[in-house]
Write an enzyme that holds these catalytic residues in place. Structure first.
Site, PDB file in Angstrom:
ATOM      1  N   ASP A   1      70.164 -84.490 -53.586  1.00 28.80           N
ATOM      2  CA  ASP A   1      69.510 -83.226 -53.284  1.00 28.80           C
ATOM      3  C   ASP A   1      68.493 -82.896 -54.372  1.00 28.80           C
ATOM      4  OD1 ASP A   1      71.156 -83.007 -51.092  1.00 28.80           O
ATOM      5  OD2 ASP A   1      72.631 -81.746 -52.114  1.00 28.80           O
ATOM      6  N   ARG A   2      67.530 -82.059 -54.033  1.00 29.07           N
ATOM      7  CA  ARG A   2      66.435 -81.741 -54.957  1.00 29.07           C
ATOM      8  C   ARG A   2      66.946 -81.345 -56.341  1.00 29.07           C
ATOM      9  NH1 ARG A   2      62.967 -76.514 -53.604  1.00 29.07           N
ATOM     10  NH2 ARG A   2      65.008 -75.622 -54.117  1.00 29.07           N
TER      11      ARG A   2
END
Length: 322
Positions: free
Chosen positions: A138-139
């Site tokens: 995830d970012r």
């Protein structure tokens, strides 16, 4: 832009009775089964000059030919974005992803992603689907990722993920006091109402997360996790499901709360920790070319180290004052 793929092989007699899709997976192991099946269905893969179905049986002795186009990504631009590379050779690249770096372009993130950085660092990777990205973080999750620099390496790494022979371990800080480790074996899928979120759902895909307690504080726990499967947001969803959401998680963390009597330093750190406290700590795999086992482990990022230090001091001070 595209690359021409031309392959040819004779079906050996011992493949008598084998399905076409099963046979070509053995004849052309550098390419994934899904890609080969696509070529069969598109007519780019023929048997003795004829288009066949994936399930058609072979007799042995036939000539299989592939004349196909591999699309090279030209709609994504190469960008000079710093990469923290831990290991690299001609087949794979292992990197330490920072918080805030999106892995693949998507709505709202057309560029400035890891994919754009890879295209700049290694221009030939444009010939590999998704620029060699085989798994994602995830970012705002930090830590170790592996990228394939060739199609054979990508096919092999994807197979390791599917066979669960690639080891991935994470560390996280969660809200709540755990008494020990355990396993969450709950299927996951898209949230029925909030489509940007994932959830534990009865008709979802298998998802298994193992966790163990490393250290606990007054109202938080530091844990190590190991994935058997790799569903989107898996750790974040599973920990929230068992009522131990990750510190700072904007999607699954629930209402922000401060523990009773916390220090000013702790209050400040918790309020300003704006991402999920999750780090991909260790990565294990079999090298796609040599077959040798390889492993890497990376320290926690500075913000998580600072968070843990503050939680530890707060717990020690609180115990001392009592």
């Amino acid at each position: 832009m595209s690359e021409q793929v031309q392959l040819q092989a004779e079906v050996p007699e011992e493949m008598y009775g084998l399905r076409l899709d099963q046979a070509v997976a053995q004849l052309f192991p550098d390419y994934s089964r899904s890609r080969l099946q696509g070529w069969i269905k598109d007519g780019a893969l023929t048997v003795d000059g004829e288009v066949r179905r994936p399930r058609d049986k072979l007799n042995g002795g036939e000539t299989v030919r592939v004349e196909a186009q591999l699309e090279v990504m030209e709609n994504h631009i190469a960008q000079e974005i710093p990469l923290d590379i831990i290991y690299e050779d001609e087949h794979i690249l292992v990197l330490n992803k920072p918080a805030g770096l999106v892995v693949h372009p998507a709505a709202g993130h057309a560029d400035g992603t890891l994919l754009n950085a890879l295209l700049h660092h290694c221009p030939d990777i444009a010939q590999v689907p998704r620029a060699g990205i085989v798994h994602r973080l995830d970012r705002d999750t930090t830590g170790l990722m592996v990228v394939a620099k060739t199609i054979p390496a990508q096919t092999d790494l994807v197979a390791q993920l599917q066979e669960r022979s690639m080891g991935r371990e994470y560390e996280a800080v969660v809200n709540g006091l755990m008494t020990g480790g355990g396993c969450v074996d709950e299927p996951m899928g898209r949230h029925p109402r909030h489509r940007q979120k994932m959830a534990v759902v009865g008709v979802g895909k298998e998802a298994v997360t193992h966790y163990r307690l490393l250290e606990k504080f007054r109202a938080h726990s530091h844990i190590r996790l190991k994935l058997e499967t790799g569903r989107t947001h898996q750790i974040r969803v599973h920990m929230a499901h068992i009522k131990y959401p990750l510190v700072g998680d904007p999607l699954y963390g629930g209402r922000f709360q401060l523990p009773k009597g916390c220090s000013g330093a702790m209050r400040e750190v918790l309020k300003n920790f704006k991402r999920q406290a999750l780090h991909a700590k260790r990565l294990e795999l079999w090298h796609p070319a040599s077959g040798e086992p390889m492993a890497w482990e990376i320290d926690l990022p500075e913000d998580m180290q600072r968070l843990l230090a503050v939680l530890k001091r707060d717990a020690e001070t609180y115990d001392y004052e009592l």
